[in-house]
Motif scaffolding. Structure first.
Motif, PDB file in Angstrom:
ATOM      1  N   ALA A 293      47.718  56.418  31.025  1.00 50.25           N
ATOM      2  CA  ALA A 293      49.123  56.752  31.261  1.00 50.25           C
ATOM      3  C   ALA A 293      49.512  58.051  30.575  1.00 50.25           C
ATOM      4  O   ALA A 293      50.191  58.907  31.160  1.00 50.25           O
ATOM      5  N   ALA A 294      49.085  58.230  29.313  1.00 50.64           N
ATOM      6  CA  ALA A 294      49.468  59.422  28.556  1.00 50.64           C
ATOM      7  C   ALA A 294      48.788  60.675  29.103  1.00 50.64           C
ATOM      8  O   ALA A 294      49.436  61.696  29.354  1.00 50.64           O
ATOM      9  N   ALA A 295      47.479  60.609  29.276  1.00 57.46           N
ATOM     10  CA  ALA A 295      46.731  61.803  29.674  1.00 57.46           C
ATOM     11  C   ALA A 295      47.079  62.267  31.072  1.00 57.46           C
ATOM     12  O   ALA A 295      47.006  63.467  31.382  1.00 57.46           O
ATOM     13  N   PHE A 300      50.149  66.650  35.453  1.00 51.38           N
ATOM     14  CA  PHE A 300      51.465  66.651  36.087  1.00 51.38           C
ATOM     15  C   PHE A 300      52.282  67.859  35.634  1.00 51.38           C
ATOM     16  O   PHE A 300      52.849  68.596  36.451  1.00 51.38           O
ATOM     17  N   VAL A 301      52.334  68.090  34.320  1.00 51.38           N
ATOM     18  CA  VAL A 301      53.088  69.228  33.788  1.00 51.38           C
ATOM     19  C   VAL A 301      52.425  70.538  34.196  1.00 51.38           C
ATOM     20  O   VAL A 301      53.104  71.519  34.524  1.00 51.38           O
ATOM     21  N   ALA A 302      51.078  70.571  34.206  1.00 48.27           N
ATOM     22  CA  ALA A 302      50.370  71.777  34.645  1.00 48.27           C
ATOM     23  C   ALA A 302      50.654  72.067  36.113  1.00 48.27           C
ATOM     24  O   ALA A 302      50.721  73.234  36.526  1.00 48.27           O
ATOM     25  N   GLY A 303      50.830  71.023  36.914  1.00 49.33           N
ATOM     26  CA  GLY A 303      51.204  71.217  38.310  1.00 49.33           C
ATOM     27  C   GLY A 303      52.605  71.779  38.443  1.00 49.33           C
ATOM     28  O   GLY A 303      52.870  72.640  39.296  1.00 49.33           O
ATOM     29  N   LEU A 304      53.516  71.331  37.578  1.00 50.31           N
ATOM     30  CA  LEU A 304      54.877  71.881  37.585  1.00 50.31           C
ATOM     31  C   LEU A 304      54.866  73.355  37.215  1.00 50.31           C
ATOM     32  O   LEU A 304      55.652  74.150  37.760  1.00 50.31           O
ATOM     33  N   ASP A 305      53.991  73.737  36.288  1.00 52.01           N
ATOM     34  CA  ASP A 305      53.928  75.123  35.830  1.00 52.01           C
ATOM     35  C   ASP A 305      53.128  76.019  36.767  1.00 52.01           C
ATOM     36  O   ASP A 305      53.085  77.235  36.566  1.00 52.01           O
ATOM     37  N   ALA A 311      50.718  69.566  44.313  1.00 53.31           N
ATOM     38  CA  ALA A 311      50.692  68.111  44.481  1.00 53.31           C
ATOM     39  C   ALA A 311      50.633  67.395  43.143  1.00 53.31           C
ATOM     40  O   ALA A 311      51.172  66.289  42.993  1.00 53.31           O
ATOM     41  N   PHE A 312      49.998  68.009  42.136  1.00 48.77           N
ATOM     42  CA  PHE A 312      49.898  67.380  40.818  1.00 48.77           C
ATOM     43  C   PHE A 312      51.264  67.294  40.139  1.00 48.77           C
ATOM     44  O   PHE A 312      51.469  66.460  39.263  1.00 48.77           O
ATOM     45  N   GLY A 313      52.183  68.171  40.490  1.00 50.06           N
ATOM     46  CA  GLY A 313      53.491  68.195  39.865  1.00 50.06           C
ATOM     47  C   GLY A 313      54.550  67.423  40.626  1.00 50.06           C
ATOM     48  O   GLY A 313      55.741  67.547  40.321  1.00 50.06           O
ATOM     49  N   LYS A 314      54.137  66.629  41.597  1.00 49.63           N
ATOM     50  CA  LYS A 314      55.087  65.849  42.385  1.00 49.63           C
ATOM     51  C   LYS A 314      55.037  64.384  41.987  1.00 49.63           C
ATOM     52  O   LYS A 314      53.986  63.858  41.619  1.00 49.63           O
ATOM     53  N   VAL A 324      49.318  61.642  41.927  1.00 55.18           N
ATOM     54  CA  VAL A 324      48.115  62.456  42.131  1.00 55.18           C
ATOM     55  C   VAL A 324      47.374  62.646  40.812  1.00 55.18           C
ATOM     56  O   VAL A 324      46.139  62.568  40.755  1.00 55.18           O
ATOM     57  N   SER A 325      48.119  62.890  39.734  1.00 51.50           N
ATOM     58  CA  SER A 325      47.496  63.045  38.414  1.00 51.50           C
ATOM     59  C   SER A 325      46.821  61.757  37.965  1.00 51.50           C
ATOM     60  O   SER A 325      45.714  61.772  37.421  1.00 51.50           O
ATOM     61  N   VAL A 326      47.481  60.639  38.192  1.00 49.03           N
ATOM     62  CA  VAL A 326      46.906  59.352  37.804  1.00 49.03           C
ATOM     63  C   VAL A 326      45.647  59.063  38.610  1.00 49.03           C
ATOM     64  O   VAL A 326      44.629  58.614  38.080  1.00 49.03           O
ATOM     65  N   LEU A 327      45.706  59.345  39.921  1.00 50.02           N
ATOM     66  CA  LEU A 327      44.533  59.133  40.776  1.00 50.02           C
ATOM     67  C   LEU A 327      43.362  60.009  40.326  1.00 50.02           C
ATOM     68  O   LEU A 327      42.218  59.557  40.276  1.00 50.02           O
TER      69      LEU A 327
END
Length: 484
Positions: A293-295, A300-305, A311-314, A324-327
């Motif tokens: 959950a943490a990692a 996700f944040v890298a996708g936002l940046d 897709a990682f930031g959605k 997507v990050s969890v998967l």
């Protein structure tokens, strides 16, 4: 997550029962190493996290701190290495859980050297934890909480049995003063790196700062309480294992269950071993879920940046999770199950997975401690910026800035530098020790190739991904951060 959830999260990520078995195998001197590891890594790390999360309470934790301190590339690389460090962690902790399942029934012991069993167990639970975290933290946190609660049951059992065995049969280990002196033998020095590694975890919740209620107040309170809990559990648990069985009889994979089984047999207590083994399994599955959950928040944040594909930031449209990050976390964790096992026995695969995890985990921690030193002359997030970056429902009130947590942002530059230097040196020392193959390792060259090759490849891949992301988005730093 509120204070209770946060405290339990720190407990389940900060304590791993498998290290108690490992420590007991090194005798009474391990108690001294436990204390030194807590003093030289956990304390500097906890105070650094409290200090930096109070100044910069944003989703991403040390990713944000390193980026502000050293720039985009360093921030991304630290986040990348922390993310991938969890990939060998998942199969390692699940291998330990799988080994304890075998104590649930004598007939299961025939699988103790069967790699297919350990692979299947790890893949099954990684898949389940991935699905659970996609469904949402409100649901997944119960796996973390259950793991933290389950951890206490076998710990209490080994403590009680240890003292009962000592009273009836005397101590199985000599606690003469000279046995407390750490030795410079290669095997013991390799163990030191594991002890240092076992104290990480207090940085994990800061990666989910936006999902913590009143993060500036609750993170310090939960961390300080968890710090005492972690140290007490490790040291008391190791002491009681040594009371119950000789240190030579404790192994990495199932030493804790062995201690329970041995003592229960001598005391003619039926069912205790199976009961303890069941909760050891639950606690380690919960720990794997907590780190997943943490990692997963880092990509996700890298996708936002803009460093990773958008897709990682959605968020998932229904569950509002970084699906997507969890998967990705779950998929690559499963891949490492097979990579770690290749060409190794079950015990050999476990040892190389632990060594890889130590090496690549310590890189982001060295960045974190260096950031602790460098950011002393930088402005903290203004209150308005902290509110904008965090969930508005988690934004602190003015009165909360006067809480105990705020006192940690008043570290002098000298204190911050000392904390950073101690933590950095300890992390670097653990990295160096992990590069040394154990004396009993039959394939030392293969060990080094796996360790150095995987580390080099992961760093190179991270830099490549960063460069590609920079091409897609030449100015990925959010404007709010550029002013700091």
């Amino acid at each position: 997550m509120g204070f209770r959830d946060l405290f339990l999260f720190y407990v389940v990520t900060g304590i791993s029962l498998r290290w108690i078995a490992t420590a007991a195998g090194h005798g009474p001197s391990s108690l001294v190493i436990w204390f030194l590891g807590w003093l030289f890594l956990y304390i500097p790390l906890a105070l650094s996290v409290i200090h930096l999360s109070s100044r910069y309470p944003a989703e991403g934790g040390f990713y944000v701190w390193t980026k502000i301190a050293f720039g985009e590339q360093a921030g991304f690389l630290s986040a990348w290495m922390y993310w991938v460090s969890n990939l060998p962690y998942f199969p390692a902790v699940l291998y330990f859980a799988a080994s304890n399942v075998l104590f649930l029934h004598p007939a299961l012991q025939r699988y103790s050297q069967n790699p297919a069993y350990f692979i299947a167990f790890s893949v099954f639970f990684l898949t389940g934890l991935t699905v659970l975290n996609i469904l949402g933290l409100n649901l997944a946190k119960w796996a973390h909480n259950l793991g933290a609660i389950a951890m206490w049951i076998p710990a209490l059992i080994i403590v009680v049995l240890g003292f009962i065995a000592w009273r009836h049969f005397g101590s199985a280990t000599s606690f003469a003063p000279h046995n407390f002196l750490p030795t410079a033998h290669v095997q013991d020095m390799l163990f030191w790196s594991v002890i240092i590694f076992s104290f990480i975890g207090c940085e994990s919740a800061s990666l989910m700062a936006e999902e913590i209620k009143d993060a500036r107040r609750n993170i310090p309170r939960a961390l300080l309480l968890a710090g005492v809990t972690v140290a007490l559990c490790y040291m008391l648990g190791t002491f009681c294992v040594l009371l119950a069985i000789p240190s030579a009889d404790s192994s990495n994979l199932d030493g804790l269950a062995q201690a329970v089984a041995h003592t229960a047999s001598r005391l003619h207590l039926n069912g205790i071993t199976e009961f303890a083994a069941f909760f050891i399994v639950i606690s380690n599955i919960g720990a794997a879920g907590a780190y997943l959950a943490a990692a997963a928040r880092l990509p996700f944040v890298a996708g936002l940046d803009g460093y990773l594909p958008a897709a990682f930031g959605k968020l998932h449209p229904r569950f509002k999770t970084p699906s997507v990050s969890v998967l990705g976390q779950g998929f690559f964790g499963i891949l490492f199950v097979f990579l770690g096992q290749a060409g190794s026995s079950v015990a050999g695969a476990y040892n190389i997975l632990v060594a890889i995890a130590v090496v690549i985990t310590m890189i982001p921690f060295m960045f974190l401690f260096a950031s602790m030193i460098r950011l002393q002359n930088r402005n903290r997030f203004p209150d308005q910026l902290a509110t904008n970056l965090a969930n508005p429902t988690n934004a602190p009130s003015n009165s909360q800035f006067d809480s105990a947590s705020e006192s940690f942002s008043s570290f002098t530059s000298f204190t911050s530098t000392i904390l950073g230097l101690i933590g950095f040196a300890t992390a670097a020392f653990a990295t160096f020790l992990s590069l040394i193959p154990a004396p009993e390792e039959p394939h030392k060259l293969l060990y080094l190739l796996k360790l150095l090759g995987s580390t080099t490849a992961l760093i190179a891949l991270g830099l490549l991904i960063f460069r590609l992301g920079l091409r897609r988005n030449p100015a990925p730093i959010p404007p709010t951060l550029q002013t700091l």
